[in-house]
Write an enzyme that holds these catalytic residues in place. Sequence first.
Site, short mmCIF file in Angstrom:
data_model
loop_
_atom_site.label_atom_id
_atom_site.label_comp_id
_atom_site.label_asym_id
_atom_site.label_seq_id
_atom_site.Cartn_x
_atom_site.Cartn_y
_atom_site.Cartn_z
CG HIS A 25 -1.85 1.19 1.26
ND1 HIS A 25 -1.44 2.44 1.69
CD2 HIS A 25 -3.15 1.33 0.91
CE1 HIS A 25 -2.45 3.29 1.61
NE2 HIS A 25 -3.50 2.64 1.14
CB VAL A 77 -11.41 -0.10 -2.23
CG1 VAL A 77 -11.18 0.97 -3.29
CG2 VAL A 77 -12.87 -0.13 -1.82
CG HIS A 78 -6.31 -0.06 -1.04
ND1 HIS A 78 -6.68 1.19 -1.51
CD2 HIS A 78 -6.15 0.09 0.30
CE1 HIS A 78 -6.74 2.04 -0.52
NE2 HIS A 78 -6.42 1.41 0.59
#
Length: 307
Positions: free
Chosen positions: A166, A231-232
Amino acid sequence: MSDESNVAVLLISHGSSLPYGEEVFNEICEKFKSLSKLDAEVGYMKVSHPTLKEAVSNLKECNPGLKRIIAIPVFLANGIHTNIDIPTILGLNPKEVDPRQPDGNYPKGHYLYGLEDIDFDGDLELLDAIGPNPKLLKIINNRISSGLKESKLDDDSKTGVLLVSHGSRLNYNYEFISNLFNQFKEQTEYPCDFGFMELVEPNIPSSINNLTKNNDIDRLIVVPIFIAPGVHTTRDIPTILSLIDGDESEHHHHHHHDGEGHSHSHSHSHGHGDEKVEFDGEILYPDPIGSDDILIEILWDKVKEVL
Protein backbone atom coordinates in the site's frame (compact mmCIF):
# COMPACT_ATOMS: atom_id res chain seq x y z
CA MET A 1 2.41 -22.78 28.26
CA SER A 2 0.15 -21.49 31.00
CA ASP A 3 -3.44 -22.56 31.63
CA GLU A 4 -5.36 -21.56 28.51
CA SER A 5 -8.91 -22.16 29.73
CA ASN A 6 -9.40 -18.49 30.61
CA VAL A 7 -7.46 -17.06 27.66
CA ALA A 8 -9.00 -15.72 24.45
CA VAL A 9 -7.62 -14.08 21.32
CA LEU A 10 -8.85 -10.88 19.69
CA LEU A 11 -7.95 -10.80 15.99
CA ILE A 12 -7.96 -7.15 14.95
CA SER A 13 -8.78 -5.98 11.44
CA HIS A 14 -9.04 -2.49 9.99
CA GLY A 15 -12.53 -2.92 8.56
CA SER A 16 -13.68 -2.38 4.99
CA SER A 17 -16.64 -0.90 3.12
CA LEU A 18 -16.62 -4.00 0.90
CA PRO A 19 -17.88 -7.42 2.06
CA TYR A 20 -14.76 -9.35 1.03
CA GLY A 21 -12.79 -8.28 4.11
CA GLU A 22 -15.32 -9.61 6.60
CA GLU A 23 -15.61 -12.88 4.69
CA VAL A 24 -11.85 -13.37 4.78
CA PHE A 25 -11.52 -12.44 8.44
CA ASN A 26 -14.34 -14.77 9.42
CA GLU A 27 -12.41 -17.54 7.66
CA ILE A 28 -9.20 -16.48 9.41
CA CYS A 29 -10.96 -16.59 12.78
CA GLU A 30 -12.50 -20.03 12.21
CA LYS A 31 -9.18 -21.47 11.04
CA PHE A 32 -7.36 -19.88 13.98
CA LYS A 33 -9.82 -21.36 16.49
CA SER A 34 -9.47 -24.77 14.86
CA LEU A 35 -5.67 -24.66 15.02
CA SER A 36 -5.22 -23.06 18.44
CA LYS A 37 -8.25 -24.54 20.27
CA LEU A 38 -8.66 -21.10 21.87
CA ASP A 39 -11.70 -18.84 21.91
CA ALA A 40 -11.20 -16.12 19.32
CA GLU A 41 -13.15 -13.24 17.86
CA VAL A 42 -12.55 -10.75 15.08
CA GLY A 43 -12.86 -7.09 16.03
CA TYR A 44 -12.77 -4.18 13.59
CA MET A 45 -11.04 -0.89 14.19
CA LYS A 46 -13.66 1.00 12.22
CA VAL A 47 -16.36 0.69 9.53
CA SER A 48 -17.25 -2.97 10.17
CA HIS A 49 -18.79 -4.87 13.09
CA PRO A 50 -18.18 -6.16 15.66
CA THR A 51 -16.12 -3.23 16.88
CA LEU A 52 -13.20 -3.94 19.20
CA LYS A 53 -15.41 -3.12 22.17
CA GLU A 54 -18.17 -5.42 20.88
CA ALA A 55 -15.68 -8.20 20.18
CA VAL A 56 -14.36 -8.05 23.76
CA SER A 57 -17.95 -8.30 25.02
CA ASN A 58 -18.50 -11.33 22.79
CA LEU A 59 -15.41 -13.03 24.19
CA LYS A 60 -16.57 -12.37 27.76
CA GLU A 61 -19.99 -13.76 26.96
CA CYS A 62 -18.41 -16.88 25.50
CA ASN A 63 -16.23 -17.36 28.60
CA PRO A 64 -17.57 -15.67 31.77
CA GLY A 65 -14.34 -16.61 33.60
CA LEU A 66 -12.14 -14.90 31.02
CA LYS A 67 -9.01 -13.49 32.62
CA ARG A 68 -6.74 -12.72 29.69
CA ILE A 69 -7.19 -11.43 26.15
CA ILE A 70 -4.33 -11.53 23.70
CA ALA A 71 -5.03 -8.96 20.99
CA ILE A 72 -3.17 -9.36 17.73
CA PRO A 73 -3.44 -6.88 14.85
CA VAL A 74 -3.81 -8.90 11.66
CA PHE A 75 -1.82 -6.21 9.87
CA LEU A 76 1.33 -6.92 7.90
CA ALA A 77 3.24 -3.86 9.13
CA ASN A 78 3.12 -1.65 12.17
CA GLY A 79 1.92 1.91 11.66
CA ILE A 80 -0.42 4.56 13.02
CA HIS A 81 -3.25 2.04 13.30
CA THR A 82 -1.27 -0.55 15.28
CA ASN A 83 0.80 1.88 17.34
CA ILE A 84 -1.77 4.59 18.09
CA ASP A 85 -5.34 3.89 17.01
CA ILE A 86 -5.78 0.32 18.22
CA PRO A 87 -4.15 0.75 21.65
CA THR A 88 -6.16 3.94 22.17
CA ILE A 89 -9.43 2.18 21.33
CA LEU A 90 -8.48 -0.67 23.67
CA GLY A 91 -7.74 1.76 26.52
CA LEU A 92 -3.99 1.07 26.40
CA ASN A 93 -1.18 3.57 26.12
CA PRO A 94 -0.30 4.39 22.50
CA LYS A 95 3.17 3.28 21.48
CA GLU A 96 4.06 6.70 20.09
CA VAL A 97 2.80 10.27 19.86
CA ASP A 98 0.14 10.73 17.19
CA PRO A 99 1.58 12.99 14.46
CA ARG A 100 -1.98 13.81 13.40
CA GLN A 101 -2.96 15.07 16.86
CA PRO A 102 0.08 15.38 19.15
CA ASP A 103 -1.96 16.59 22.14
CA GLY A 104 -4.24 13.54 21.95
CA ASN A 105 -7.39 15.66 21.78
CA TYR A 106 -9.28 14.43 18.73
CA PRO A 107 -11.95 16.59 17.11
CA LYS A 108 -15.59 15.60 17.18
CA GLY A 109 -16.32 13.17 14.38
CA HIS A 110 -12.87 11.54 14.52
CA TYR A 111 -13.07 7.81 15.21
CA LEU A 112 -10.89 8.27 18.31
CA TYR A 113 -13.14 10.99 19.73
CA GLY A 114 -15.28 10.20 22.76
CA LEU A 115 -14.35 6.52 22.99
CA GLU A 116 -16.21 4.36 25.48
CA ASP A 117 -14.09 2.33 27.86
CA ILE A 118 -13.51 -1.31 27.07
CA ASP A 119 -15.39 -3.32 29.71
CA PHE A 120 -12.76 -5.87 30.72
CA ASP A 121 -10.90 -5.98 34.02
CA GLY A 122 -8.55 -8.82 33.13
CA ASP A 123 -5.19 -8.73 31.39
CA LEU A 124 -5.38 -7.24 27.89
CA GLU A 125 -2.15 -7.62 25.94
CA LEU A 126 -1.61 -6.10 22.50
CA LEU A 127 0.96 -7.76 20.23
CA ASP A 128 2.79 -6.22 17.29
CA ALA A 129 1.76 -6.62 13.67
CA ILE A 130 2.90 -9.66 11.68
CA GLY A 131 6.05 -8.10 10.24
CA PRO A 132 8.35 -9.58 7.55
CA ASN A 133 7.94 -13.16 8.72
CA PRO A 134 9.94 -15.60 6.55
CA LYS A 135 6.88 -17.85 6.29
CA LEU A 136 5.25 -15.16 4.13
CA LEU A 137 7.69 -16.18 1.39
CA LYS A 138 5.85 -19.50 1.10
CA ILE A 139 2.63 -17.64 0.42
CA ILE A 140 4.31 -15.38 -2.15
CA ASN A 141 5.80 -18.37 -3.96
CA ASN A 142 2.42 -20.12 -3.95
CA ARG A 143 0.81 -17.00 -5.44
CA ILE A 144 3.46 -16.93 -8.16
CA SER A 145 2.66 -20.56 -8.98
CA SER A 146 -1.06 -19.82 -9.15
CA GLY A 147 -0.35 -16.83 -11.39
CA LEU A 148 1.68 -18.97 -13.78
CA LYS A 149 -1.22 -21.41 -14.06
CA GLU A 150 -3.32 -18.54 -15.43
CA SER A 151 -0.71 -17.59 -18.01
CA LYS A 152 -1.53 -17.84 -21.70
CA LEU A 153 2.14 -17.88 -22.63
CA ASP A 154 4.45 -20.85 -23.10
CA ASP A 155 6.20 -22.36 -20.10
CA ASP A 156 9.56 -21.11 -21.32
CA SER A 157 8.40 -17.47 -21.44
CA LYS A 158 10.51 -15.19 -19.27
CA THR A 159 8.85 -14.16 -16.02
CA GLY A 160 9.35 -11.24 -13.65
CA VAL A 161 7.80 -10.63 -10.23
CA LEU A 162 6.67 -7.41 -8.57
CA LEU A 163 5.62 -7.30 -4.91
CA VAL A 164 3.06 -4.55 -4.34
CA SER A 165 2.21 -2.91 -1.02
CA HIS A 166 0.00 0.00 0.00
CA GLY A 167 2.51 2.60 1.15
CA SER A 168 2.44 4.80 4.25
CA ARG A 169 3.49 8.30 5.26
CA LEU A 170 5.44 6.68 8.07
CA ASN A 171 8.44 4.47 7.42
CA TYR A 172 7.03 1.22 8.85
CA ASN A 173 5.44 -0.03 5.64
CA TYR A 174 8.58 0.65 3.61
CA GLU A 175 10.73 -1.15 6.17
CA PHE A 176 8.37 -4.12 6.10
CA ILE A 177 8.15 -4.56 2.35
CA SER A 178 11.85 -3.87 1.71
CA ASN A 179 12.81 -6.45 4.36
CA LEU A 180 10.39 -9.00 2.95
CA PHE A 181 11.55 -8.26 -0.59
CA ASN A 182 15.20 -8.78 0.36
CA GLN A 183 14.29 -12.18 1.78
CA PHE A 184 12.31 -13.00 -1.36
CA LYS A 185 15.11 -11.88 -3.67
CA GLU A 186 17.59 -14.18 -1.93
CA GLN A 187 15.53 -17.28 -2.69
CA THR A 188 14.06 -16.59 -6.14
CA GLU A 189 15.50 -16.89 -9.62
CA TYR A 190 13.00 -14.43 -11.11
CA PRO A 191 13.96 -10.82 -11.85
CA CYS A 192 12.00 -8.94 -9.22
CA ASP A 193 11.26 -5.61 -7.56
CA PHE A 194 8.68 -4.00 -5.28
CA GLY A 195 6.44 -0.95 -5.58
CA PHE A 196 3.84 0.99 -3.64
CA MET A 197 0.28 1.87 -4.53
CA GLU A 198 0.54 5.39 -3.08
CA LEU A 199 2.23 7.76 -0.64
CA VAL A 200 5.80 6.50 -1.07
CA GLU A 201 8.27 5.67 -3.80
CA PRO A 202 8.96 3.60 -5.78
CA ASN A 203 5.45 3.62 -7.21
CA ILE A 204 4.02 0.74 -9.18
CA PRO A 205 4.47 2.15 -12.72
CA SER A 206 8.10 3.18 -12.16
CA SER A 207 8.96 -0.19 -10.61
CA ILE A 208 7.36 -2.07 -13.49
CA ASN A 209 9.02 0.12 -16.09
CA ASN A 210 12.45 -0.23 -14.50
CA LEU A 211 12.11 -3.97 -14.02
CA THR A 212 10.90 -4.68 -17.54
CA LYS A 213 13.40 -2.34 -19.22
CA ASN A 214 16.37 -3.83 -17.39
CA ASN A 215 15.32 -7.46 -17.83
CA ASP A 216 14.02 -9.56 -20.71
CA ILE A 217 10.49 -10.23 -19.44
CA ASP A 218 7.50 -11.63 -21.33
CA ARG A 219 5.12 -11.77 -18.38
CA LEU A 220 4.96 -10.05 -15.05
CA ILE A 221 3.38 -11.51 -11.92
CA VAL A 222 2.19 -8.71 -9.62
CA VAL A 223 1.72 -10.13 -6.12
CA PRO A 224 -0.42 -7.96 -3.81
CA ILE A 225 1.06 -8.06 -0.30
CA PHE A 226 -2.27 -7.43 1.40
CA ILE A 227 -4.23 -9.59 3.82
CA ALA A 228 -7.77 -9.28 2.47
CA PRO A 229 -9.38 -8.20 -0.80
CA GLY A 230 -10.76 -4.67 -0.72
CA VAL A 231 -10.96 -1.49 -2.75
CA HIS A 232 -7.17 -1.32 -3.06
CA THR A 233 -6.72 -4.85 -4.39
CA THR A 234 -9.90 -5.13 -6.47
CA ARG A 235 -10.02 -1.63 -7.97
CA ASP A 236 -7.07 0.67 -7.28
CA ILE A 237 -4.16 -1.61 -8.15
CA PRO A 238 -5.91 -3.26 -11.14
CA THR A 239 -6.63 0.25 -12.42
CA ILE A 240 -2.96 1.23 -12.12
CA LEU A 241 -2.07 -1.98 -13.97
CA SER A 242 -4.69 -1.24 -16.66
CA LEU A 243 -6.42 -4.54 -15.91
CA ILE A 244 -9.66 -2.59 -15.46
CA ASP A 245 -10.76 0.86 -16.55
CA GLY A 246 -10.96 3.52 -13.90
CA ASP A 247 -14.75 3.73 -14.12
CA GLU A 248 -15.31 0.00 -13.69
CA SER A 249 -16.83 -1.27 -10.46
CA GLU A 250 -14.50 -2.34 -7.68
CA HIS A 251 -16.22 -5.73 -7.86
CA HIS A 252 -14.50 -6.52 -11.16
CA HIS A 253 -11.30 -8.36 -10.32
CA HIS A 254 -9.50 -9.60 -13.42
CA HIS A 255 -6.63 -11.93 -12.78
CA HIS A 256 -4.69 -11.50 -16.02
CA HIS A 257 -4.48 -9.90 -19.41
CA ASP A 258 -2.29 -10.86 -22.32
CA GLY A 259 -1.14 -7.39 -23.39
CA GLU A 260 -1.90 -7.90 -27.07
CA GLY A 261 -3.22 -4.67 -28.51
CA HIS A 262 -3.65 -3.31 -25.00
CA SER A 263 -3.22 0.40 -24.40
CA HIS A 264 -1.79 1.70 -21.11
CA SER A 265 -3.16 5.16 -21.69
CA HIS A 266 -5.43 5.93 -18.76
CA SER A 267 -4.36 7.90 -15.74
CA HIS A 268 -5.02 7.21 -12.07
CA SER A 269 -5.09 9.17 -8.84
CA HIS A 270 -2.62 7.50 -6.50
CA GLY A 271 0.08 10.11 -6.40
CA HIS A 272 2.01 8.72 -9.38
CA GLY A 273 1.62 11.82 -11.48
CA ASP A 274 1.46 11.11 -15.19
CA GLU A 275 3.64 8.02 -15.04
CA LYS A 276 2.10 5.03 -16.78
CA VAL A 277 2.91 1.36 -17.09
CA GLU A 278 4.82 0.94 -20.35
CA PHE A 279 5.14 -2.85 -20.28
CA ASP A 280 2.93 -4.43 -22.95
CA GLY A 281 3.51 -8.07 -22.07
CA GLU A 282 1.28 -10.32 -20.00
CA ILE A 283 0.38 -9.15 -16.50
CA LEU A 284 -0.79 -11.77 -14.02
CA TYR A 285 -2.39 -10.65 -10.77
CA PRO A 286 -3.01 -13.39 -8.18
CA ASP A 287 -5.10 -13.03 -5.04
CA PRO A 288 -3.93 -11.43 -1.79
CA ILE A 289 -2.89 -13.52 1.23
CA GLY A 290 -6.44 -14.08 2.45
CA SER A 291 -7.06 -16.86 4.95
CA ASP A 292 -4.08 -18.86 3.78
CA ASP A 293 -3.19 -21.67 6.20
CA ILE A 294 0.35 -20.33 6.44
CA LEU A 295 -0.97 -16.99 7.71
CA ILE A 296 -2.92 -18.85 10.41
CA GLU A 297 0.31 -20.60 11.44
CA ILE A 298 2.08 -17.24 11.69
CA LEU A 299 -0.66 -15.80 13.91
CA TRP A 300 -0.64 -18.87 16.13
CA ASP A 301 3.16 -18.71 16.42
CA LYS A 302 2.90 -15.12 17.64
CA VAL A 303 0.27 -15.99 20.23
CA LYS A 304 2.20 -19.06 21.48
CA GLU A 305 5.19 -16.81 22.21
CA VAL A 306 3.24 -15.02 24.95
CA LEU A 307 1.14 -17.89 26.32
